[in-house]
Design a protein around this motif. Structure first.
Motif, PDB file in Angstrom:
ATOM      1  N   ALA A  20       3.314  24.712   7.156  1.00  0.00           N
ATOM      2  CA  ALA A  20       1.914  25.157   7.077  1.00  0.00           C
ATOM      3  C   ALA A  20       1.665  26.337   8.006  1.00  0.00           C
ATOM      4  O   ALA A  20       1.024  27.325   7.608  1.00  0.00           O
ATOM      5  CB  ALA A  20       0.975  24.002   7.414  1.00  0.00           C
ATOM      6  N   ILE A  21       2.158  26.276   9.237  1.00  0.00           N
ATOM      7  CA  ILE A  21       1.975  27.385  10.181  1.00  0.00           C
ATOM      8  C   ILE A  21       2.642  28.648   9.640  1.00  0.00           C
ATOM      9  O   ILE A  21       2.053  29.738   9.670  1.00  0.00           O
ATOM     10  CB  ILE A  21       2.549  27.027  11.573  1.00  0.00           C
ATOM     11  N   ALA A  22       3.851  28.529   9.125  1.00  0.00           N
ATOM     12  CA  ALA A  22       4.551  29.682   8.561  1.00  0.00           C
ATOM     13  C   ALA A  22       3.795  30.248   7.361  1.00  0.00           C
ATOM     14  O   ALA A  22       3.698  31.474   7.194  1.00  0.00           O
ATOM     15  CB  ALA A  22       5.976  29.299   8.164  1.00  0.00           C
ATOM     16  N   THR A  23       3.233  29.368   6.536  1.00  0.00           N
ATOM     17  CA  THR A  23       2.455  29.811   5.379  1.00  0.00           C
ATOM     18  C   THR A  23       1.201  30.550   5.811  1.00  0.00           C
ATOM     19  O   THR A  23       0.850  31.591   5.236  1.00  0.00           O
ATOM     20  CB  THR A  23       2.094  28.602   4.491  1.00  0.00           C
ATOM     21  N   PHE A  24       0.501  30.026   6.827  1.00  0.00           N
ATOM     22  CA  PHE A  24      -0.695  30.704   7.344  1.00  0.00           C
ATOM     23  C   PHE A  24      -0.353  32.091   7.868  1.00  0.00           C
ATOM     24  O   PHE A  24      -1.057  33.067   7.579  1.00  0.00           O
ATOM     25  CB  PHE A  24      -1.354  29.898   8.461  1.00  0.00           C
ATOM     26  N   LEU A  25       0.727  32.198   8.643  1.00  0.00           N
ATOM     27  CA  LEU A  25       1.115  33.487   9.199  1.00  0.00           C
ATOM     28  C   LEU A  25       1.539  34.473   8.111  1.00  0.00           C
ATOM     29  O   LEU A  25       1.174  35.656   8.150  1.00  0.00           O
ATOM     30  CB  LEU A  25       2.236  33.307  10.217  1.00  0.00           C
ATOM     31  N   ALA A  26       2.292  33.992   7.126  1.00  0.00           N
ATOM     32  CA  ALA A  26       2.699  34.863   6.021  1.00  0.00           C
ATOM     33  C   ALA A  26       1.482  35.299   5.209  1.00  0.00           C
ATOM     34  O   ALA A  26       1.369  36.470   4.817  1.00  0.00           O
ATOM     35  CB  ALA A  26       3.709  34.144   5.131  1.00  0.00           C
ATOM     36  N   LEU A  45     -19.622  33.645  19.155  1.00  0.00           N
ATOM     37  CA  LEU A  45     -19.059  33.814  20.498  1.00  0.00           C
ATOM     38  C   LEU A  45     -19.549  35.087  21.175  1.00  0.00           C
ATOM     39  O   LEU A  45     -19.303  35.302  22.356  1.00  0.00           O
ATOM     40  CB  LEU A  45     -17.525  33.807  20.446  1.00  0.00           C
ATOM     41  N   ARG A  46     -20.217  35.949  20.440  1.00  0.00           N
ATOM     42  CA  ARG A  46     -20.813  37.192  20.935  1.00  0.00           C
ATOM     43  C   ARG A  46     -19.809  38.218  21.437  1.00  0.00           C
ATOM     44  O   ARG A  46     -20.103  38.998  22.321  1.00  0.00           O
ATOM     45  CB  ARG A  46     -21.854  36.922  22.020  1.00  0.00           C
ATOM     46  N   PHE A  47     -18.598  38.192  20.884  1.00  0.00           N
ATOM     47  CA  PHE A  47     -17.663  39.289  21.091  1.00  0.00           C
ATOM     48  C   PHE A  47     -16.904  39.514  19.799  1.00  0.00           C
ATOM     49  O   PHE A  47     -16.859  38.654  18.928  1.00  0.00           O
ATOM     50  CB  PHE A  47     -16.722  39.068  22.290  1.00  0.00           C
ATOM     51  N   GLU A  48     -16.346  40.698  19.664  1.00  0.00           N
ATOM     52  CA  GLU A  48     -15.698  41.088  18.415  1.00  0.00           C
ATOM     53  C   GLU A  48     -14.393  40.324  18.200  1.00  0.00           C
ATOM     54  O   GLU A  48     -13.559  40.246  19.104  1.00  0.00           O
ATOM     55  CB  GLU A  48     -15.423  42.584  18.454  1.00  0.00           C
ATOM     56  N   THR A  49     -14.234  39.757  17.013  1.00  0.00           N
ATOM     57  CA  THR A  49     -12.998  39.068  16.651  1.00  0.00           C
ATOM     58  C   THR A  49     -12.483  39.611  15.324  1.00  0.00           C
ATOM     59  O   THR A  49     -13.261  40.074  14.485  1.00  0.00           O
ATOM     60  CB  THR A  49     -13.201  37.544  16.507  1.00  0.00           C
ATOM     61  N   THR A  50     -11.178  39.548  15.143  1.00  0.00           N
ATOM     62  CA  THR A  50     -10.555  39.941  13.883  1.00  0.00           C
ATOM     63  C   THR A  50     -10.061  38.685  13.175  1.00  0.00           C
ATOM     64  O   THR A  50     -10.139  37.581  13.711  1.00  0.00           O
ATOM     65  CB  THR A  50      -9.362  40.883  14.129  1.00  0.00           C
ATOM     66  N   ARG A  51      -9.508  38.868  11.980  1.00  0.00           N
ATOM     67  CA  ARG A  51      -8.958  37.721  11.248  1.00  0.00           C
ATOM     68  C   ARG A  51      -7.885  37.016  12.067  1.00  0.00           C
ATOM     69  O   ARG A  51      -7.820  35.791  12.118  1.00  0.00           O
ATOM     70  CB  ARG A  51      -8.349  38.182   9.924  1.00  0.00           C
ATOM     71  N   GLY A  52      -7.018  37.792  12.715  1.00  0.00           N
ATOM     72  CA  GLY A  52      -5.956  37.201  13.536  1.00  0.00           C
ATOM     73  C   GLY A  52      -6.511  36.404  14.701  1.00  0.00           C
ATOM     74  O   GLY A  52      -5.994  35.336  15.031  1.00  0.00           O
ATOM     75  N   ASP A  53      -7.569  36.928  15.325  1.00  0.00           N
ATOM     76  CA  ASP A  53      -8.212  36.183  16.422  1.00  0.00           C
ATOM     77  C   ASP A  53      -8.770  34.866  15.915  1.00  0.00           C
ATOM     78  O   ASP A  53      -8.634  33.823  16.556  1.00  0.00           O
ATOM     79  CB  ASP A  53      -9.351  36.998  17.033  1.00  0.00           C
ATOM     80  N   ARG A  54      -9.416  34.905  14.765  1.00  0.00           N
ATOM     81  CA  ARG A  54     -10.009  33.694  14.206  1.00  0.00           C
ATOM     82  C   ARG A  54      -8.933  32.692  13.802  1.00  0.00           C
ATOM     83  O   ARG A  54      -9.117  31.479  13.957  1.00  0.00           O
ATOM     84  CB  ARG A  54     -10.937  34.049  13.045  1.00  0.00           C
ATOM     85  N   LEU A  55      -7.795  33.175  13.289  1.00  0.00           N
ATOM     86  CA  LEU A  55      -6.687  32.264  12.974  1.00  0.00           C
ATOM     87  C   LEU A  55      -6.174  31.605  14.251  1.00  0.00           C
ATOM     88  O   LEU A  55      -5.947  30.391  14.280  1.00  0.00           O
ATOM     89  CB  LEU A  55      -5.552  33.008  12.266  1.00  0.00           C
ATOM     90  N   PHE A  56      -6.008  32.395  15.317  1.00  0.00           N
ATOM     91  CA  PHE A  56      -5.531  31.840  16.576  1.00  0.00           C
ATOM     92  C   PHE A  56      -6.490  30.785  17.112  1.00  0.00           C
ATOM     93  O   PHE A  56      -6.070  29.703  17.530  1.00  0.00           O
ATOM     94  CB  PHE A  56      -5.335  32.957  17.605  1.00  0.00           C
ATOM     95  N   VAL A  57      -7.789  31.082  17.101  1.00  0.00           N
ATOM     96  CA  VAL A  57      -8.789  30.127  17.596  1.00  0.00           C
ATOM     97  C   VAL A  57      -8.773  28.851  16.751  1.00  0.00           C
ATOM     98  O   VAL A  57      -8.861  27.743  17.281  1.00  0.00           O
ATOM     99  CB  VAL A  57     -10.198  30.774  17.615  1.00  0.00           C
ATOM    100  N   SER A  58      -8.632  29.005  15.436  1.00  0.00           N
ATOM    101  CA  SER A  58      -8.624  27.810  14.581  1.00  0.00           C
ATOM    102  C   SER A  58      -7.355  26.981  14.789  1.00  0.00           C
ATOM    103  O   SER A  58      -7.418  25.746  14.813  1.00  0.00           O
ATOM    104  CB  SER A  58      -8.793  28.185  13.105  1.00  0.00           C
ATOM    105  N   GLY A  86      -9.237  21.181   9.188  1.00  0.00           N
ATOM    106  CA  GLY A  86      -9.487  22.105   8.071  1.00  0.00           C
ATOM    107  C   GLY A  86     -10.934  22.549   8.015  1.00  0.00           C
ATOM    108  O   GLY A  86     -11.228  23.741   7.825  1.00  0.00           O
ATOM    109  N   VAL A  87     -11.843  21.600   8.207  1.00  0.00           N
ATOM    110  CA  VAL A  87     -13.272  21.939   8.236  1.00  0.00           C
ATOM    111  C   VAL A  87     -13.557  22.856   9.420  1.00  0.00           C
ATOM    112  O   VAL A  87     -14.291  23.848   9.299  1.00  0.00           O
ATOM    113  CB  VAL A  87     -14.132  20.650   8.296  1.00  0.00           C
ATOM    114  N   TYR A  88     -12.963  22.550  10.567  1.00  0.00           N
ATOM    115  CA  TYR A  88     -13.131  23.378  11.759  1.00  0.00           C
ATOM    116  C   TYR A  88     -12.646  24.807  11.490  1.00  0.00           C
ATOM    117  O   TYR A  88     -13.318  25.784  11.863  1.00  0.00           O
ATOM    118  CB  TYR A  88     -12.367  22.754  12.930  1.00  0.00           C
ATOM    119  N   ALA A  89     -11.490  24.955  10.845  1.00  0.00           N
ATOM    120  CA  ALA A  89     -10.945  26.287  10.556  1.00  0.00           C
ATOM    121  C   ALA A  89     -11.874  27.071   9.632  1.00  0.00           C
ATOM    122  O   ALA A  89     -12.103  28.270   9.837  1.00  0.00           O
ATOM    123  CB  ALA A  89      -9.553  26.165   9.946  1.00  0.00           C
TER     124      ALA A  89
END
Length: 96
Positions: A20-26, A45-58, A86-89
């Motif tokens: 699953a982690i490999a699939t998310f990264l790919a 969060l009141r600061f700029e995030t990108t898709r990669g940041d949001r993936l890391f946080v999730s 999953g809901v959190y992500a």
């Protein structure tokens, strides 16, 4: 020469986790290639995030959800923690 992986505790849940982690990264790599830029935005969060940041946080939050589930629910099924993660992500990608 044969590789010996007997020291690793490979179970189906462990393998599915890493798949699953490999699939998310790919998937994120393909998404970034198709639509470069990461769509930066400012969320709750009141600061700029990108898709990669949001993936890391999730992913980080999901790890803590699973650890909390193990600590509080003991031997109960981890599928509930996975569902909550999953809901959190989805919420992280929508609002952060």
């Amino acid at each position: 020469m044969s590789l010996d992986f007997s020291w690793m505790a490979w179970t189906w849940p462990t393998a599915l986790f890493f798949i699953a982690i490999a699939t998310f990264l790919a998937g994120m790599a393909v998404w970034e290639y198709a639509r470069p830029g990461g769509n930066p935005r400012v969320g709750v969060l009141r600061f700029e995030t990108t898709r990669g940041d949001r993936l890391f946080v999730s992913l980080l939050g999901s790890a803590f959800i699973h650890l909390g589930w193990l600590g509080l629910a003991g031997g109960a099924s981890l599928w509930w923690a996975t569902l909550i993660s999953g809901v959190y992500a989805v919420l992280v990608f929508r609002f952060v």
